[in-house]
Scaffold this motif. Structure first.
Motif, short mmCIF file in Angstrom:
data_model
loop_
_atom_site.label_atom_id
_atom_site.label_comp_id
_atom_site.label_asym_id
_atom_site.label_seq_id
_atom_site.Cartn_x
_atom_site.Cartn_y
_atom_site.Cartn_z
N GLU A 274 20.95 12.76 -16.10
CA GLU A 274 22.10 12.25 -17.27
C GLU A 274 21.51 11.06 -18.04
N LYS A 275 20.78 10.29 -17.37
CA LYS A 275 20.13 9.44 -18.52
C LYS A 275 19.02 10.04 -19.42
N ALA A 276 18.21 10.73 -18.66
CA ALA A 276 17.21 11.37 -19.48
C ALA A 276 17.91 12.28 -20.71
N ILE A 277 18.84 12.82 -20.49
CA ILE A 277 19.59 13.69 -21.55
C ILE A 277 20.23 12.55 -22.54
N LYS A 278 20.50 11.44 -22.03
CA LYS A 278 21.38 10.70 -23.16
C LYS A 278 20.17 10.01 -23.80
N PRO A 418 7.87 14.39 -14.60
CA PRO A 418 8.69 13.36 -14.11
C PRO A 418 9.89 12.79 -14.87
N MET A 419 10.87 12.36 -14.41
CA MET A 419 12.11 11.53 -14.85
C MET A 419 11.89 10.10 -14.45
N ALA A 420 12.43 9.22 -15.06
CA ALA A 420 12.56 7.85 -15.05
C ALA A 420 13.89 7.90 -13.84
N PHE A 429 12.40 16.79 -14.19
CA PHE A 429 12.93 17.62 -15.39
C PHE A 429 12.45 18.83 -15.61
N LEU A 430 13.20 19.73 -15.85
CA LEU A 430 12.60 21.05 -16.06
C LEU A 430 13.15 21.65 -17.63
N HIS A 450 7.32 11.60 -23.29
CA HIS A 450 7.53 10.21 -23.00
C HIS A 450 9.01 9.59 -22.90
N ILE A 451 10.01 10.38 -23.39
CA ILE A 451 11.64 10.20 -23.39
C ILE A 451 11.88 10.39 -21.86
N VAL A 452 11.58 11.49 -21.45
CA VAL A 452 11.84 11.78 -20.11
C VAL A 452 11.50 10.85 -19.23
N ARG A 453 10.17 10.39 -19.31
CA ARG A 453 9.76 9.45 -18.24
C ARG A 453 10.41 7.96 -18.51
N GLY A 454 11.04 7.98 -19.72
CA GLY A 454 11.59 6.45 -19.89
C GLY A 454 10.58 5.52 -20.52
#
Length: 455
Positions: A274-278, A418-420, A429-430, A450-454
């Motif tokens: 959810e945070k990755a999507i935001k 990888p997700m943060a 994250f797929l 880089h966004i998905v990884r935070g």
């Protein structure tokens, strides 16, 4: 010039490592020697066999090309580990099975091994896997199970079936690795080991001289530390130069799959997703959350009619599972193969017809959007309960494969990254594209990583 110690250079991702070779900051021979020493000292059942003589010969050739200013490719001299399904000249291909432990060594490299050799890459050896590549968990009673390196206290699954390939990269034993993916066998190990895994569309990368699980659904793909590495490996595996560029985040469309993929996820996975999507929305990505009926129908077909994988695995392994050899096989793998025995021609045709129809429908509905969800609904489970109880094993295996196997059935290429997260264990994250849209998938993955990884 800033010379890198070989131990430090050996921990670089593939593209930065090749760049260090090009600038003279690192030495392919020294890096290969470090990795071979680490492999020799490893006691985690990661490699089934090593190819030290070949690796050093290839590393010396790479060094000579760099010294002459003529590297073979953007990955010249970069070490790679091979899942032990791929033929490598002079090496036995065990497929993780006792039945093939003493088989005749391969006479020549499989085409993909030859492609990477032509690109100057250094083949370190053959990595462990689930027997005959038939599980998403990565357990192997014959050669041992490589424990996930992210938990030093409690043995956890490496993910399967490309277990050793992922653990080799995550443990610093190899810079990159190549696996196969029939239901998630590249993406799942990458996910639970904090790596990037790319599942290609069928037919993009040749699987000649690769031991099959499903001749229909098998695909070849890389496991690496970054999307950039996977882009370069994808090109090398096809014998071409990389041309894919980073896409634009602004205007990108994502569809969050609400059908099955978000069900019963562990809290840490849901929170990270959810945070990755935001973060993606804040970066300008358009996100829609909705049900995808083709995912539900694919699941229904498999539950009602059995799977293409089971049918084709039984056809390939019938003599072994029906004869005395069965005593030498992992019973959990045997039980999954035997599910194909009871399938009828109607069951197989129902699968084949549905996947063509559903894939076409989904592609039309997606247009230029990508479908996303968690790669795996949980962090890496502990190994002990899975080894102790077949029922628990089967239940966890099916759940582990749940999100990724849709991509194989519908021929969607996918990238796991990888997700943060607040968890000490990796979550993933797929990102999926419609069939044969691999170039655009990899371009988008470069843009959002880089966004998905935070970061």
């Amino acid at each position: 010039m800033t010379d890198l110690a070989p131990e430090r250079a050996a921990d670089l991702a593939a593209v930065p490592l090749a760049r260090a070779y090009l600038t003279g900051d690192a030495d392919p021979v020294a890096v290969t020697e470090v990795l071979l020493e680490r492999i020799a000292d490893d006691d985690n059942a990661v490699f089934i066999s090593t190819a030290a003589e070949r690796a050093l010969r290839e590393a010396r050739s790479a060094k000579a090309r760099y010294d002459a200013g003529r590297p073979a490719s953007s990955l010249d001299g970069v070490p790679v580990a091979w899942k032990d399904l791929f033929d490598m000249a002079g090496e036995v291909t065990t497929a993780g099975s006792n039945l093939l432990r003493n088989a005749t060594p391969a006479e020549e490299d499989s085409p993909v091994v030859a492609f990477l050799a032509s690109a100057g890459m250094v083949a370190l050896g053959k990595t462990n896997l689930t027997e005959f590549a038939f599980s998403g968990l990565g357990l192997n009673p014959h050669y041992g199970t490589p424990a996930n390196p992210h938990d030093k206290d409690t043995p956890r699954i490496p993910g399967g079936s490309s277990s050793g390939s992922a653990v080799a990269v995550a443990s610093g034993l190899a810079t990159t690795a190549i696996g196969s993916d029939t239901g998630g066998s590249v993406r799942i190990p990458a996910a639970v080991n904090g790596l990037v895994g790319y599942k290609s569309s069928e037919g993009r990368i040749t699987k000649e001289k690769v031991v099959p699980l499903s001749v229909t659904l098998d695909t070849v793909g890389p496991i690496a530390r970054t999307v950039e590495d996977c882009v370069h490996l994808d090109a090398a595996l096809r014998g071409v130069a990389p041309t894919i560029r980073r896409g634009n985040v602004a205007g990108m469309r994502l569809i969050v799959c609400e059908t099955l993929w978000l069900d019963d996820c562990e809290e840490v996975v849901t929170d990270a997703f959810e945070k990755a999507i935001k973060r993606l929305e804040q970066a300008g990505v358009t996100v829609e959350t909705r049900n995808i009926p083709q995912v539900a129908e694919a699941a229904r077909i498999g539950a009602e009619h059995g799977t293409i994988t089971a049918a084709e695995a039984y056809a390939y392994h019938r003599e072994s599972v029906e004869g005395a050899d069965v005593e030498e096989m992992d019973g959990r793998v045997v039980s999954r193969i035997l599910r194909g025995k009871t399938m009828t021609a109607q069951d197989l045709l129902a699968n084949q017809t549905a996947r063509v129809t559903l894939s076409r429908q989904l592609g039309q509905e997606m247009e230029d959007a990508f479908i996303v969800g968690p790669t795996v609904p949980h962090v890496a489970p502990e190994i002990a309960p899975l080894d102790a109880d077949w029922e628990v094993f089967n239940r966890v295996n099916l759940k582990t494969l749940r999100n990724t196997m849709t991509g194989n059935f519908l021929n969607m290429p996918g990238v796991a990254m990888p997700m943060a997260s607040t968890s000490s264990l990796p979550v993933s994250f797929l990102l999926n594209a419609k069939s044969n849209d691999d170039d655009r998938l990899l371009s988008a993955a470069l843009a959002i990583e880089h966004i998905v990884r935070g970061e």
